[in-house]
Scaffold this motif. Structure first.
Motif, PDB file in Angstrom:
ATOM      1  N   VAL A 211       0.858  -1.177   0.000  1.00  0.00           N
ATOM      2  CA  VAL A 211       0.000   0.000   0.000  1.00  0.00           C
ATOM      3  C   VAL A 211       0.898   1.232   0.000  1.00  0.00           C
ATOM      4  CG1 VAL A 211      -1.817   1.259   1.204  1.00  0.00           C
ATOM      5  CG2 VAL A 211      -1.798  -1.244   1.231  1.00  0.00           C
ATOM      6  N   PHE A 212       0.777   2.014  -1.058  1.00  0.00           N
ATOM      7  CA  PHE A 212       1.628   3.191  -1.239  1.00  0.00           C
ATOM      8  C   PHE A 212       0.994   4.415  -0.574  1.00  0.00           C
ATOM      9  CE2 PHE A 212       2.765   0.224  -4.521  1.00  0.00           C
ATOM     10  CZ  PHE A 212       4.127   0.403  -4.731  1.00  0.00           C
ATOM     11  N   PRO A 213       1.809   5.369  -0.142  1.00  0.00           N
ATOM     12  CA  PRO A 213       1.273   6.519   0.595  1.00  0.00           C
ATOM     13  C   PRO A 213       0.627   7.588  -0.274  1.00  0.00           C
ATOM     14  CG  PRO A 213       3.653   6.695   0.426  1.00  0.00           C
ATOM     15  CD  PRO A 213       3.285   5.359  -0.162  1.00  0.00           C
ATOM     16  N   SER A 214       0.799   7.485  -1.606  1.00  0.00           N
ATOM     17  CA  SER A 214       0.209   8.469  -2.518  1.00  0.00           C
ATOM     18  C   SER A 214       0.079   7.853  -3.896  1.00  0.00           C
ATOM     19  CB  SER A 214       1.079   9.724  -2.603  1.00  0.00           C
ATOM     20  OG  SER A 214       2.315   9.431  -3.253  1.00  0.00           O
ATOM     21  N   LEU A 215      -0.759   8.467  -4.732  1.00  0.00           N
ATOM     22  CA  LEU A 215      -0.915   8.005  -6.107  1.00  0.00           C
ATOM     23  C   LEU A 215       0.397   8.141  -6.874  1.00  0.00           C
ATOM     24  CD1 LEU A 215      -2.730   6.995  -8.393  1.00  0.00           C
ATOM     25  CD2 LEU A 215      -3.368   9.356  -8.836  1.00  0.00           C
ATOM     26  N   GLU A 216       1.114   9.222  -6.598  1.00  0.00           N
ATOM     27  CA  GLU A 216       2.395   9.445  -7.260  1.00  0.00           C
ATOM     28  C   GLU A 216       3.323   8.249  -7.038  1.00  0.00           C
ATOM     29  OE1 GLU A 216       5.385  13.208  -7.576  1.00  0.00           O
ATOM     30  OE2 GLU A 216       4.834  12.587  -5.550  1.00  0.00           O
ATOM     31  N   ALA A 217       3.478   7.848  -5.790  1.00  0.00           N
ATOM     32  CA  ALA A 217       4.356   6.722  -5.465  1.00  0.00           C
ATOM     33  C   ALA A 217       3.839   5.420  -6.063  1.00  0.00           C
ATOM     34  CB  ALA A 217       4.487   6.589  -3.944  1.00  0.00           C
ATOM     35  N   GLY A 218       2.547   5.172  -5.948  1.00  0.00           N
ATOM     36  CA  GLY A 218       1.964   3.925  -6.433  1.00  0.00           C
ATOM     37  C   GLY A 218       2.052   3.787  -7.935  1.00  0.00           C
ATOM     38  N   ASN A 219       1.745   4.876  -8.652  1.00  0.00           N
ATOM     39  CA  ASN A 219       1.766   4.831 -10.105  1.00  0.00           C
ATOM     40  C   ASN A 219       3.189   4.629 -10.625  1.00  0.00           C
ATOM     41  OD1 ASN A 219       1.801   6.387 -12.939  1.00  0.00           O
ATOM     42  ND2 ASN A 219      -0.252   5.572 -12.566  1.00  0.00           N
ATOM     43  N   ILE A 220       4.140   5.348 -10.031  1.00  0.00           N
ATOM     44  CA  ILE A 220       5.543   5.179 -10.425  1.00  0.00           C
ATOM     45  C   ILE A 220       6.016   3.769 -10.081  1.00  0.00           C
ATOM     46  CG2 ILE A 220       7.910   5.898  -9.912  1.00  0.00           C
ATOM     47  CD1 ILE A 220       6.764   8.763  -9.494  1.00  0.00           C
ATOM     48  N   GLY A 221       5.645   3.282  -8.903  1.00  0.00           N
ATOM     49  CA  GLY A 221       6.098   1.976  -8.439  1.00  0.00           C
ATOM     50  C   GLY A 221       5.644   0.842  -9.333  1.00  0.00           C
ATOM     51  N   TYR A 222       4.361   0.835  -9.713  1.00  0.00           N
ATOM     52  CA  TYR A 222       3.886  -0.295 -10.521  1.00  0.00           C
ATOM     53  C   TYR A 222       4.458  -0.241 -11.931  1.00  0.00           C
ATOM     54  CZ  TYR A 222       0.170   1.155 -13.873  1.00  0.00           C
ATOM     55  OH  TYR A 222      -0.524   1.644 -14.948  1.00  0.00           O
ATOM     56  N   LYS A 223       4.683   0.974 -12.461  1.00  0.00           N
ATOM     57  CA  LYS A 223       5.248   1.083 -13.803  1.00  0.00           C
ATOM     58  C   LYS A 223       6.723   0.678 -13.837  1.00  0.00           C
ATOM     59  CE  LYS A 223       1.945   4.489 -15.529  1.00  0.00           C
ATOM     60  NZ  LYS A 223       1.414   3.732 -16.673  1.00  0.00           N
ATOM     61  N   ILE A 224       7.454   0.932 -12.763  1.00  0.00           N
ATOM     62  CA  ILE A 224       8.838   0.460 -12.688  1.00  0.00           C
ATOM     63  C   ILE A 224       8.867  -1.076 -12.667  1.00  0.00           C
ATOM     64  CG2 ILE A 224      10.871   0.299 -11.185  1.00  0.00           C
ATOM     65  CD1 ILE A 224      10.375   3.220 -10.399  1.00  0.00           C
ATOM     66  N   ALA A 225       7.992  -1.663 -11.835  1.00  0.00           N
ATOM     67  CA  ALA A 225       7.933  -3.133 -11.774  1.00  0.00           C
ATOM     68  C   ALA A 225       7.535  -3.719 -13.120  1.00  0.00           C
ATOM     69  CB  ALA A 225       6.944  -3.567 -10.696  1.00  0.00           C
ATOM     70  N   GLN A 226       6.644  -3.039 -13.823  1.00  0.00           N
ATOM     71  CA  GLN A 226       6.166  -3.511 -15.125  1.00  0.00           C
ATOM     72  C   GLN A 226       7.242  -3.382 -16.196  1.00  0.00           C
ATOM     73  OE1 GLN A 226       3.207  -0.958 -16.963  1.00  0.00           O
ATOM     74  NE2 GLN A 226       2.147  -2.698 -17.880  1.00  0.00           N
ATOM     75  N   ARG A 227       7.856  -2.217 -16.289  1.00  0.00           N
ATOM     76  CA  ARG A 227       8.753  -1.929 -17.412  1.00  0.00           C
ATOM     77  C   ARG A 227      10.187  -2.403 -17.180  1.00  0.00           C
ATOM     78  NH1 ARG A 227       5.182  -1.339 -21.428  1.00  0.00           N
ATOM     79  NH2 ARG A 227       3.538   0.128 -20.839  1.00  0.00           N
ATOM     80  N   LEU A 228      10.681  -2.334 -15.953  1.00  0.00           N
ATOM     81  CA  LEU A 228      12.033  -2.795 -15.662  1.00  0.00           C
ATOM     82  C   LEU A 228      12.049  -4.197 -15.072  1.00  0.00           C
ATOM     83  CD1 LEU A 228      13.857   0.354 -14.164  1.00  0.00           C
ATOM     84  CD2 LEU A 228      13.924  -0.528 -16.500  1.00  0.00           C
ATOM     85  N   GLY A 229      11.025  -4.523 -14.292  1.00  0.00           N
ATOM     86  CA  GLY A 229      10.987  -5.819 -13.622  1.00  0.00           C
ATOM     87  C   GLY A 229      10.356  -6.921 -14.427  1.00  0.00           C
ATOM     88  N   GLY A 230       9.693  -6.553 -15.535  1.00  0.00           N
ATOM     89  CA  GLY A 230       9.080  -7.566 -16.381  1.00  0.00           C
ATOM     90  C   GLY A 230       7.801  -8.154 -15.840  1.00  0.00           C
ATOM     91  N   PHE A 231       7.156  -7.466 -14.893  1.00  0.00           N
ATOM     92  CA  PHE A 231       5.890  -7.949 -14.352  1.00  0.00           C
ATOM     93  C   PHE A 231       4.737  -7.537 -15.257  1.00  0.00           C
ATOM     94  CE2 PHE A 231       8.353  -8.581 -10.600  1.00  0.00           C
ATOM     95  CZ  PHE A 231       7.665  -9.512  -9.836  1.00  0.00           C
ATOM     96  N   GLU A 232       3.750  -8.408 -15.386  1.00  0.00           N
ATOM     97  CA  GLU A 232       2.488  -8.067 -16.056  1.00  0.00           C
ATOM     98  C   GLU A 232       1.623  -7.319 -15.049  1.00  0.00           C
ATOM     99  OE1 GLU A 232      -1.276 -10.239 -18.367  1.00  0.00           O
ATOM    100  OE2 GLU A 232       0.109 -11.424 -17.146  1.00  0.00           O
ATOM    101  N   ALA A 233       1.152  -6.138 -15.448  1.00  0.00           N
ATOM    102  CA  ALA A 233       0.295  -5.328 -14.575  1.00  0.00           C
ATOM    103  C   ALA A 233      -1.147  -5.486 -15.027  1.00  0.00           C
ATOM    104  CB  ALA A 233       0.712  -3.863 -14.622  1.00  0.00           C
ATOM    105  N   ILE A 234      -1.970  -6.083 -14.202  1.00  0.00           N
ATOM    106  CA  ILE A 234      -3.367  -6.354 -14.544  1.00  0.00           C
ATOM    107  C   ILE A 234      -4.255  -5.482 -13.675  1.00  0.00           C
ATOM    108  CG2 ILE A 234      -5.174  -8.104 -14.661  1.00  0.00           C
ATOM    109  CD1 ILE A 234      -2.732 -10.138 -14.801  1.00  0.00           C
ATOM    110  N   GLY A 235      -5.062  -4.634 -14.312  1.00  0.00           N
ATOM    111  CA  GLY A 235      -5.919  -3.735 -13.569  1.00  0.00           C
ATOM    112  C   GLY A 235      -6.067  -2.402 -14.284  1.00  0.00           C
ATOM    113  N   PRO A 236      -6.490  -1.365 -13.555  1.00  0.00           N
ATOM    114  CA  PRO A 236      -6.738  -1.408 -12.113  1.00  0.00           C
ATOM    115  C   PRO A 236      -8.034  -2.123 -11.743  1.00  0.00           C
ATOM    116  CG  PRO A 236      -7.316   0.755 -12.978  1.00  0.00           C
ATOM    117  CD  PRO A 236      -6.715  -0.016 -14.128  1.00  0.00           C
ATOM    118  N   VAL A 237      -8.001  -2.801 -10.617  1.00  0.00           N
ATOM    119  CA  VAL A 237      -9.197  -3.382 -10.019  1.00  0.00           C
ATOM    120  C   VAL A 237      -9.773  -2.334  -9.082  1.00  0.00           C
ATOM    121  CG1 VAL A 237     -10.115  -5.254  -8.597  1.00  0.00           C
ATOM    122  CG2 VAL A 237      -8.178  -5.686 -10.124  1.00  0.00           C
TER     123      VAL A 237
END
Length: 324
Positions: A266-292
């Motif tokens: 759980v991220f403390p702000s939208l800024e942190a959360g949005n940046i965090g999931y995109k880093i995991a998606q684009r650099l980490g190779g994770f599939e991002a499914i959502g938003p739910v």
């Protein structure tokens, strides 16, 4: 079991009905045909029947098992019932003429089908903006009792790794009570995907290693979440490395039941959360499914306008599973 095989096993023989207000889009009717063919749910496409069938035939898509509903030819008696229900739901905030105009918008029309129990959930956003999808949901379906705000979670998946990231889509800023709500709702979302939730409340500080209003907020949100659900494994404030790396957790948060093993972040702000999931998606190779979307009284999903048919298929499965 793969997360979507898990959802399919849950949905088998449940006959959930999901409405797609953007039924004339080829990504939508293509996914709907697959869902019907797989026997996982009953898709309802909104749009002109002749136009949808002609486009599907051109693409070689079989729409057997898919319902098509044209708002322009909706039975008069059913429309009047919908009009009256929306007028009452708006509590005098809109005139009958304004309600008429609202129901010409497929997002409002589809949301009313959900509200009136004609369908079990809605999937939109391939053409419409998040605001166009979320606004009718908040005005009509509204949030669950005790929930102040909705939030948006992503399932992050790579191989057998599964994590939930929230809020990455809706709230620009969260106060402590709302962050606690997001934690509780995100744990429920995790369970939907067969994940036993261990919730990390993220910050740039671990257990008082730094000071500031943002740190205090996350620490307070943690206490509120723990009080709201004493059985939930939730801890904070935690830095991301302390939340996911056991060796770091031993140093920074010894004795924590979550640190080092978190799977819901759980991220403390939208800024942190949005940046965090995109880093995991684009650099980490994770599939991002959502938003739910979390916290609504009924399942409503917001697709990305850059989605493809596979995204629609998967989000529809999630939405139907939320209705179970």
């Amino acid at each position: 079991m793969d997360v979507f095989e898990h959802l399919k096993s849950q949905l088998s023989s449940q006959d959930k009905r999901i409405v797609f207000p953007e039924g004339e889009d080829e990504r939508i009717f293509g996914a709907a045909a697959r869902l019907a063919h797989d026997g996982l749910l009953t898709p309802i496409l909104l749009g002109n029947e002749a136009k949808i069938k002609a486009a599907a035939k051109q693409d070689g898509i079989d729409l057997t098992g898919v319902e098509i509903m044209d708002p322009q030819t909706y039975p008069a008696a059913d429309y009047q019932a919908m009009h009256a229900a929306l007028l009452e739901r708006r509590h005098g905030k809109n005139t009958p003429e304004q309600v008429d105009a609202m129901l010409k918008d497929v997002s409002y029309f589809a949301t009313m089908l959900v509200y009136m129990g004609k369908v079990d959930g809605m999937v939109s956003g391939a053409i419409h903006s998040t605001g166009d999808t979320v606004r009718p949901a908040l005005q009509i379906v509204k949030t669950k009792p005790g929930i102040k705000r909705i939030s948006g979670a992503f399932l992050m998946q790579k191989g057998d790794q599964r994590y939930i990231f929230a809020d990455c889509a809706i709230n620009i800023e969260l106060d402590a009570p709302t962050m606690a709500e997001v934690a509780i709702e995100s744990a429920k979302t995790a369970k939907l995907f067969g994940i036993d939730p261990r919730v990390a409340m993220l910050s740039f500080s671990t257990k008082g290693s730094a000071k500031g209003e943002m740190v205090t907020k996350v620490a307070e949100a943690t206490k509120l979440a723990q009080a709201a659900d004493p059985e939930l494994a939730v801890d904070g404030e935690l830095q991301f490395d302390a939340a996911i790396v056991p060796a770091v957790a031993e140093l920074k948060a010894p004795g924590s039941k979550v640190a080092g093993h978190a799977n819901v972040f759980v991220f403390p702000s939208l800024e942190a959360g949005n940046i965090g999931y995109k880093i995991a998606q684009r650099l980490g190779g994770f599939e991002a499914i959502g938003p739910v979307l979390q916290g609504l009284n009924a399942p409503i999903a917001d697709l990305s306008r850059g989605c493809n048919e596979e995204d629609v298929y998967k989000v529809a499965l999630i939405t139907a599973a939320q209705a179970l």
